[in-house]
Design an enzyme around this catalytic site. Structure first.
Site, PDB file in Angstrom:
ATOM      1  N   ASP A 193     111.697 -31.384  52.830  1.00 22.09           N
ATOM      2  CA  ASP A 193     111.144 -30.032  52.806  1.00 22.09           C
ATOM      3  C   ASP A 193     111.605 -29.354  54.095  1.00 22.09           C
ATOM      4  OD1 ASP A 193     109.838 -30.860  50.551  1.00 22.09           O
ATOM      5  OD2 ASP A 193     107.818 -30.673  51.340  1.00 22.09           O
ATOM      6  N   ASP A 215     104.736 -27.498  40.774  1.00 22.20           N
ATOM      7  CA  ASP A 215     103.723 -27.652  41.826  1.00 22.20           C
ATOM      8  C   ASP A 215     102.336 -27.528  41.198  1.00 22.20           C
ATOM      9  OD1 ASP A 215     105.665 -27.744  43.974  1.00 22.20           O
ATOM     10  OD2 ASP A 215     105.920 -25.595  43.700  1.00 22.20           O
TER      11      ASP A 215
HETATM   12  O1  1PR Z   1     109.258 -21.400  44.354  1.00 23.94           O
HETATM   13  O2  1PR Z   1     111.587 -21.723  43.620  1.00 23.94           O
HETATM   14  O3  1PR Z   1     111.113 -20.814  45.888  1.00 23.94           O
HETATM   15  O4  1PR Z   1     110.666 -23.172  45.335  1.00 23.94           O
HETATM   16  C1  1PR Z   1     109.914 -23.556  46.450  1.00 23.94           C
HETATM   17  C2  1PR Z   1     110.002 -25.045  46.544  1.00 23.94           C
HETATM   18  O5  1PR Z   1     109.371 -25.453  47.762  1.00 23.94           O
HETATM   19  C3  1PR Z   1     109.286 -25.751  45.407  1.00 23.94           C
HETATM   20  O6  1PR Z   1     110.092 -26.814  44.976  1.00 23.94           O
HETATM   21  C4  1PR Z   1     108.006 -26.298  46.048  1.00 23.94           C
HETATM   22  O7  1PR Z   1     107.691 -27.570  45.519  1.00 23.94           O
HETATM   23  C5  1PR Z   1     108.414 -26.439  47.510  1.00 23.94           C
HETATM   24  N1  1PR Z   1     107.292 -26.184  48.436  1.00 23.94           N
HETATM   25  C6  1PR Z   1     106.765 -24.986  48.722  1.00 23.94           C
HETATM   26  N2  1PR Z   1     105.785 -25.130  49.641  1.00 23.94           N
HETATM   27  C7  1PR Z   1     105.712 -26.435  49.932  1.00 23.94           C
HETATM   28  C8  1PR Z   1     104.793 -27.032  50.906  1.00 23.94           C
HETATM   29  O8  1PR Z   1     104.745 -28.266  51.046  1.00 23.94           O
HETATM   30  N3  1PR Z   1     104.026 -26.219  51.594  1.00 23.94           N
HETATM   31  N4  1PR Z   1     106.897 -28.399  49.190  1.00 23.94           N
HETATM   32  C9  1PR Z   1     106.658 -27.102  49.172  1.00 23.94           C
HETATM   33  C10 1PR Z   1     106.591 -29.172  48.216  1.00 23.94           C
HETATM   34  C11 1PR Z   1     106.523 -31.286  47.614  1.00 23.94           C
HETATM   35  C12 1PR Z   1     107.479 -32.335  47.616  1.00 23.94           C
HETATM   36  C13 1PR Z   1     107.201 -33.421  48.564  1.00 23.94           C
HETATM   37  C14 1PR Z   1     106.549 -34.473  47.722  1.00 23.94           C
HETATM   38  C15 1PR Z   1     106.606 -35.831  48.314  1.00 23.94           C
HETATM   39  N5  1PR Z   1     106.790 -30.418  48.669  1.00 23.94           N
HETATM   40  O9  1PR Z   1     108.647 -32.254  47.008  1.00 23.94           O
HETATM   41  O10 1PR Z   1     108.397 -33.703  49.139  1.00 23.94           O
HETATM   42  O11 1PR Z   1     105.212 -34.120  47.445  1.00 23.94           O
HETATM   43  O12 1PR Z   1     105.863 -35.892  49.477  1.00 23.94           O
HETATM   44  P1  1PR Z   1     105.217 -37.230  49.955  1.00 23.94           P
HETATM   45  O13 1PR Z   1     106.125 -38.342  49.574  1.00 23.94           O
HETATM   46  O14 1PR Z   1     105.158 -37.108  51.452  1.00 23.94           O
HETATM   47  O15 1PR Z   1     103.863 -37.320  49.331  1.00 23.94           O
HETATM   48  P2  1PR Z   1     110.617 -21.697  44.766  1.00 23.94           P
END
Ligand code: 1PR
Length: 568
Positions: free
Chosen positions: A256, A420
């Site tokens: 991320d 999400d």
């Molecule tokens: O809406 O098309 O612009 O995409 C935004 C992207 O950013 C989406 O894929 C969304 O999942 C991601 N995103 C947005 N905000 C966050 C945040 O964390 N605040 N990250 C975020 C999502 C989720 C994961 C993470 C897993 C594994 N992160 O992919 O890497 O949950 O984590 P872990 O192993 O530590 O539990 P758009």
């Protein structure tokens, strides 16, 4: 100018191939004009995208006839993926488009009743022409290579086909041709440029004109040890060894990425999507954005440690980000110089507007990413809006969504949907019209059931759409894979939401990546033993070096779950 030429018709990520060729110390020149084709000493045709558009481009650019003449001249030719398929008579993907007809047979769609389609991931090959032919072309018995395709040439088993089928591969119940070799023509259905060091060996053998001494020594050792090797090395073309599905489960490292408060681009990681350090409890002030490393360096580390894929998510791209300022383009360009497994980029795949009002359609945005080294784009918020529109139109698309336009131009396999979801607990299924399942953990008031609400803008806004609605609509619109996060499990290290994962798997035929909550190797084992998911992703535990990738793979092997063995 003589030399090695690349036949690119602008359909996807050829940067990785160019980088792979450079990595092994060779130069490659793009074919710019039909006359370049006949100047080449060696020619690589890395087909990406759909069969019909590949052939249409070959004809419209005037490449088809010089290509046939080049192949007839006897000079070395290498085809990759659609570059191999184009050599056949035709494809069910585009029934009215004839192929080049250099090899007999047609390309057919995999059957999705018994397995996920596309066939996306690492699989092994069985030789029909003997280990020596395999090793001469840089292939190694038992090694897994990266495939991504929905169509393949079925293996007929006819005696005469063995004269040009170098290897076959089994996916589920189907055996298909995974590489061909006849005279000067060598082609693979898989992607050597995305198959780690094993794939680089194939490119090296093609460019150097044969396997190196180490590979030959390995062949001799194999022959000495292995009765089967002696059999398959026989020039009398004995029957192929019994085929076996050796498709592996994939482990994906996810990064991320966002700018921190100082404006530096960092890999961060949240707990339930909150990526800031604990702030001042008394004032309620939030801390800094967690900084877990630099994107390019970390991606390279994961490649070297054996990740089967690397995914970047630009997590703040819901704020409008002008196309030319997108820092992820440079991250991808640099990453693709050192990472030779598939790269996915997510965040901001949508129509974007520059400060001067210029609109860049999502297709153009995705194209920039593919040209910068991405193999797949992952769509989050925009997929939710597309699904809402799909239902508003009575269960169909209008051809304008990012999913449809990108899948049409680059193929479904290039379009991932990042979901999400957040649990909404209910005491009884009758409380909501949404698709309800028994919750993995009871709700705060002991509720036994939940539905999964889709969110947009990085989980900041919930919509009136459940995950099942989202994934089925996106599959119908042309998506090729689901990256299934869970806002409840994210960063908590309690394991994946297995109920959610299996519920989504049951709803779609495309591959699904389990994401969010991995805290130990046992959680990956659970994901693959208790659900039918194709891949599992983790972030926090890898970034903090709490669980090495190698120990995840070892735990899976210990439980007889097939994974790609570490590469070197
Ligand atoms: O809406 O098309 O612009 O995409 C935004 C992207 O950013 C989406 O894929 C969304 O999942 C991601 N995103 C947005 N905000 C966050 C945040 O964390 N605040 N990250 C975020 C999502 C989720 C994961 C993470 C897993 C594994 N992160 O992919 O890497 O949950 O984590 P872990 O192993 O530590 O539990 P758009």
């Amino acid at each position: 100018m003589p030399g090695t030429y690349l036949l690119d018709y602008g359909a996807g990520n050829v940067r990785s191939l160019v980088n792979a060729v450079k990595k092994i110390g060779h130069d490659i020149t793009y074919v710019k004009d039909p006359s370049d084709i006949l100047k080449a000493d060696k020619l690589i045709f890395p087909g990406v995208g759909a069969f019909g558009s590949a052939l249409a481009s070959l004809h419209s650019k005037g490449y088809a006839e010089p290509l046939k003449a080049y192949i007839a001249s006897g000079k070395p030719f290498m085809g990759i993926c659609v570059g191999m398929q184009s050599l056949f008579e035709g494809s069910d993907e585009s029934p009215s488009t004839p192929g080049l007809g250099i090899f007999p047979g047609r390309v057919a769609l995999f059957d999705s009743k018994t397995k996920a389609v596309p066939h996306m991931g690492w699989n092994t090959t069985r030789t029909l022409q003997g280990y020596e032919a395999m090793l001469d072309n840089g292939l190694e018995p038992g090694r897994a290579y990266y495939f991504v395709h929905s169509y393949a040439v079925p293996f007929s088993g006819k005696e005469e086909d063995r004269r040009w089928v170098l290897t076959t591969t089994q996916y589920g119940d189907e055996v298909f041709v995974s590489s061909i070799l006849r005279d000067n023509v060598f082609a693979t259905q898989f992607h050597p440029e995305k198959s780690g060091f094993a794939g680089l060996n194939i490119l090296r053998a093609f460019l150097d004109g044969g396997a190196d001494a180490a590979a030959k020594a390995q062949y001799a050792a194999l022959l000495a040890q292995d009765q089967q090797a002696r059999l398959t090395a026989s020039p009398s073309l004995p029957p192929p060894p019994p085929s076996q599905d050796e498709f592996t489960k994939r482990i994906v490292a996810c990064l991320d990425v966002r700018a921190n408060d100082q404006g530096d681009l960092v890999v961060t990681k949240g707990d339930q999507y909150d990526v800031r350090e604990q702030g001042n409890a008394a004032t309620g002030e939030k801390g800094d954005v967690r900084n877990l490393g630099k994107p390019v360096e970390l991606a390279r580390r994961y490649f070297e440690e054996g990740a089967d894929e690397v995914t970047f998510l630009n997590i703040t791209s819901f704020r409008n980000c002008p196309l030319q300022d997108t820092p992820m383009l440079e991250v991808l360009r640099q990453t693709s110089e050192t990472v030779f497994v598939p790269l996915t980029i997510g965040g901001g795949i949508k129509d974007v507007v520059d400060p001067d009002g210029t609109v860049h359609p999502a297709l153009e945005v995705a194209g920039e990413y593919f040209r910068s080294g991405a193999d797949k784009v992952s769509i989050g918020s925009d997929a939710v809006y597309a699904a809402e529109k799909f239902y508003a139109l009575g269960g169909k698309g209008d051809g304008t969504s990012a999913i449809e336009t990108i899948a049409h131009a680059y193929g479904s396999q290039a379009v991932v949907i990042s979901v999400d979801p957040k649990r909404v607990y209910v005491a009884s299924p009758s409380e909501t019209a949404h698709h309800v399942i028994e919750a993995q953990e009871p709700g705060p008031n002991g509720e036994k059931y939940c539905w999964y609400q889709c969110t947009v803008s990085g989980g900041r806004e919930g919509r009136d759409l459940d995950v099942r609605q989202l994934v089925t609509a996106c599959e119908a619109l042309g998506a090729g894979e689901i990256l299934l996060n869970s806002m409840d499990q994210d960063g908590m290290k309690r394991g994946y939401d297995l109920k959610l994962i299996q519920d989504v798997k049951a709803a779609v035929h495309i591959p699904v990546i389990a994401s969010s909550g991995a805290g130990a190797p046992a959680h990956f084992v659970d994901a693959f033993q208790k659900t039918t998911v194709e891949a599992a992703l983790a972030a926090g535990i890898f970034h903090r070096r709490e669980v090495p990738l190698e120990s995840v793979k070892q735990a899976l092997l210990d439980h007889q779950i097939r994974v790609r063995k570490p590469d070197a």
